[in-house]
Motif scaffolding. Structure first.
Motif, PDB file in Angstrom:
ATOM      1  N   ASP A 281       0.833  -1.208   0.000  1.00 17.25           N
ATOM      2  CA  ASP A 281       0.000   0.000   0.000  1.00 17.25           C
ATOM      3  C   ASP A 281       0.864   1.254   0.000  1.00 17.25           C
ATOM      4  N   PRO A 283       1.954   4.948  -1.375  1.00 12.46           N
ATOM      5  CA  PRO A 283       1.071   6.071  -1.723  1.00 12.46           C
ATOM      6  C   PRO A 283       0.609   6.064  -3.176  1.00 12.46           C
ATOM      7  N   GLU A 284       1.466   5.606  -4.090  1.00 15.78           N
ATOM      8  CA  GLU A 284       1.096   5.629  -5.512  1.00 15.78           C
ATOM      9  C   GLU A 284       0.006   4.619  -5.855  1.00 15.78           C
ATOM     10  N   SER A 285      -0.217   3.642  -4.978  1.00 17.95           N
ATOM     11  CA  SER A 285      -1.145   2.556  -5.309  1.00 17.95           C
ATOM     12  C   SER A 285      -2.574   3.048  -5.489  1.00 17.95           C
ATOM     13  N   ARG A 286      -2.951   4.063  -4.756  1.00 18.70           N
ATOM     14  CA  ARG A 286      -4.333   4.554  -4.876  1.00 18.70           C
ATOM     15  C   ARG A 286      -4.533   5.430  -6.104  1.00 18.70           C
ATOM     16  N   TRP A 287      -3.425   5.835  -6.756  1.00 20.62           N
ATOM     17  CA  TRP A 287      -3.537   6.731  -7.904  1.00 20.62           C
ATOM     18  C   TRP A 287      -3.301   6.021  -9.227  1.00 20.62           C
ATOM     19  N   THR A 288      -3.084   4.715  -9.198  1.00 21.32           N
ATOM     20  CA  THR A 288      -2.930   3.971 -10.443  1.00 21.32           C
ATOM     21  C   THR A 288      -4.289   3.847 -11.134  1.00 21.32           C
ATOM     22  N   SER A 289      -4.267   3.361 -12.358  1.00 21.50           N
ATOM     23  CA  SER A 289      -5.524   3.157 -13.083  1.00 21.50           C
ATOM     24  C   SER A 289      -5.601   1.703 -13.531  1.00 21.50           C
ATOM     25  N   PRO A 291      -7.162   1.963  -9.423  1.00 21.87           N
ATOM     26  CA  PRO A 291      -6.532   1.938  -8.100  1.00 21.87           C
ATOM     27  C   PRO A 291      -6.320   0.492  -7.630  1.00 21.87           C
ATOM     28  N   ARG A 333      -9.583  -2.111  -3.581  1.00 18.65           N
ATOM     29  CA  ARG A 333      -9.879  -0.996  -4.490  1.00 18.65           C
ATOM     30  C   ARG A 333     -10.470  -1.580  -5.781  1.00 18.65           C
TER      31      ARG A 333
END
Length: 340
Positions: A281, A283-289, A291, A333
């Motif tokens: 987890d 920080p970049e993981s929630r902003w991938t496409s 998420p 997600r």
């Protein structure tokens, strides 16, 4: 009252605290001459210390350097930044500095770092995903420099405090999540075999499959090193199988993002064609496409706790629990869905 003793027959600070009916930090404050202890409590603790002839652990003649060393194998990962963030939070709050080094897994680099350490002052050392060799531990002990290890590479010395995460439970929860969605062919991209955390995540994956009545299929397991490239190559190999998996569990977020690229290059989509789960987890993981669904391990908290632990050792305090594992948590997600 019978008081237990530690190594070499020395009465422990924990035993003193138990007899005085106070906490270990209270005894430590008395030993350090702190003023934030009630007079009656101080008198009681000091009387017990005198009764048992307690002598404070010898301190080295370089006390008060105002620095702690944070040593990584490599620094080319957001994972390392999260550990540093936790250590820095404690360092900033206590007014000390942090010296960050990387030894790149090479014995020559480790020897050079140790040589540099002899020439300057430090109050304590935190190693991250490293093997603490007996010679290195012996030298740090000779210099009277306390040591703590975050995510130890192997089973280290029992007298060195370690901070880790529940990697097995994290591997199990990720696998159970994919099974609950209906996946039965679940690929796994492993981390370096030498690391305890890698082996624990793989074991958790296997335990999840076994609980569902499924056998571990060796062709569904690919080697990796926690970095993007191995995630891409591992996922690409899995997707080239005659019966490719419908889901991939990568044992790091960076490898999961590499798996995203392998899926894309095959003309497939996450999660429509292949579900993907990571581990960390970042920080970049929630902003991938999309998420990323991942297992959160509290990296900053691990760094924070390691810094607090080594500073307690600097103050001569006893560590009640030498091995701590912080809980992991599955974060769902958009990268997972039922198989097509």
């Amino acid at each position: 009252m019978v008081v237990t003793v530690g190594d070499a027959g020395r009465v422990t600070i924990t035993a003193i605290a138990r007899e005085a009916g106070v906490s270990v930090p209270t005894v430590s404050r008395v030993l350090n001459g702190r003023s934030d202890v009630a007079p009656q409590t101080r008198e009681r603790v000091e009387a017990i210390l005198r009764e048992h002839g307690y002598r404070r652990r010898a301190t080295r003649n370089r006390v008060g350097a105002g620095l702690i060393d944070l040593v990584f194998n490599d620094l080319d990962s957001p994972w390392a930044v999260e550990i540093i963030r936790g250590v820095e939070e404690v360092a900033h709050a206590t007014g000390i500095g942090t010296v960050v080094s990387a030894i790149h897994g090479r014995s020559a680099s480790a020897r050079q770092w140790l040589s540099n350490l002899r020439a300057r002052a430090t109050d304590g050392v935190i190693f991250v995903t490293s093997d603490v060799t007996p010679p290195m531990q012996a030298e740090l002990r000779r210099l009277n420099i306390p040591l703590t290890v975050v995510d130890p590479a192997g089973v280290g010395p029992t007298d060195v405090p370690t901070i880790g995460a529940t990697n097995w439970a994290g591997g199990l929860s990720a696998t159970e999540h994919l099974l609950s969605l209906g996946h039965r062919r679940i690929g796994f991209i492993a981390g370096p075999k030498r690391l305890l955390c890698s082996r624990a995540r793989l074991d958790g994956y296997g335990a999840g499959l076994a609980a569902a009545g499924l056998e571990v299929d060796p062709e569904l397991i690919q080697p990796g090193d926690f970095y993007h490239e191995s995630g891409w190559s591992g996922a690409d190999a899995l997707l080239r199988l005659d019966r490719p998996p419908t889901a991939i569990f990568a044992s790091s977020d960076q490898m999961a993002l590499g798996a995203y690229e392998a899926v894309r290059r095959r003309g497939l989509r996450v999660p429509d064609d292949v579900s993907v789960v990571g581990f960390d987890d970042l920080p970049e993981s929630r902003w991938t496409s999309p998420p990323l669904t991942t297992v959160r391990q509290p990296l900053a908290e691990m760094g924070l706790l390691a810094a607090r632990t080594v500073l307690r050792l600097v103050q001569g305090e006893e560590i009640e629990t030498p091995r701590l594992e912080l809980a992991t948590e599955l974060v769902v997600r958009d990268s997972t869905a039922p198989p097509a």
